[in-house]
Write a protein that holds these residues in place. Sequence first.
Motif, short mmCIF file in Angstrom:
data_model
loop_
_atom_site.label_atom_id
_atom_site.label_comp_id
_atom_site.label_asym_id
_atom_site.label_seq_id
_atom_site.Cartn_x
_atom_site.Cartn_y
_atom_site.Cartn_z
N LEU A 60 0.83 -1.21 0.00
CA LEU A 60 0.00 0.00 0.00
C LEU A 60 0.87 1.26 0.00
CD1 LEU A 60 -2.81 -1.06 2.49
CD2 LEU A 60 -3.01 -0.79 0.01
N ASP A 61 1.93 1.26 0.79
CA ASP A 61 2.84 2.41 0.82
C ASP A 61 3.48 2.62 -0.55
OD1 ASP A 61 2.23 2.74 3.50
OD2 ASP A 61 4.11 1.83 4.22
N GLY A 62 3.88 1.53 -1.20
CA GLY A 62 4.47 1.63 -2.54
C GLY A 62 3.47 2.17 -3.55
N ALA A 63 2.23 1.73 -3.46
CA ALA A 63 1.19 2.23 -4.36
C ALA A 63 0.97 3.72 -4.13
CB ALA A 63 -0.10 1.45 -4.16
N ARG A 64 0.95 4.15 -2.87
CA ARG A 64 0.77 5.57 -2.55
C ARG A 64 1.93 6.40 -3.11
NH1 ARG A 64 -2.41 9.23 -2.62
NH2 ARG A 64 -3.88 8.00 -1.44
N ASP A 68 1.52 9.35 -5.80
CA ASP A 68 2.03 10.68 -5.48
C ASP A 68 3.00 11.16 -6.56
OD1 ASP A 68 0.50 10.76 -3.18
OD2 ASP A 68 2.17 10.31 -1.84
N ALA A 69 3.85 10.26 -7.05
CA ALA A 69 4.81 10.61 -8.09
C ALA A 69 4.09 11.00 -9.38
CB ALA A 69 5.79 9.47 -8.34
N VAL A 70 3.08 10.23 -9.75
CA VAL A 70 2.31 10.53 -10.96
C VAL A 70 1.60 11.87 -10.81
CG1 VAL A 70 0.32 9.83 -12.34
CG2 VAL A 70 2.05 8.14 -11.70
#
Length: 78
Positions: A60-64, A68-70
């Motif tokens: 979930l942290d990686g997806a966030r 955020d980067a996008v």
Amino acid sequence: MAEKKTTARPAPERPASYEAAREELVEVVRRLETGGTTLEESLALWERGEQLATWCQEWLDGARERLDAVLADAPDEE
């Protein structure tokens, strides 16, 4: 003083996806809530559940971070 024996455990297998980890975590929780397991089984289930929860949080942290980067790279639409 008696020395405590420790047995080496193999590293736990990480599920292939967030969905698989979450599904296994739900099953672990169900088994713990149902009861009927020995203390050792309950402890092993608890440890597995903690590891699964950690992996789920990492996904979930990686997806966030990716979202955020996008969003940070997206042009403002004003």
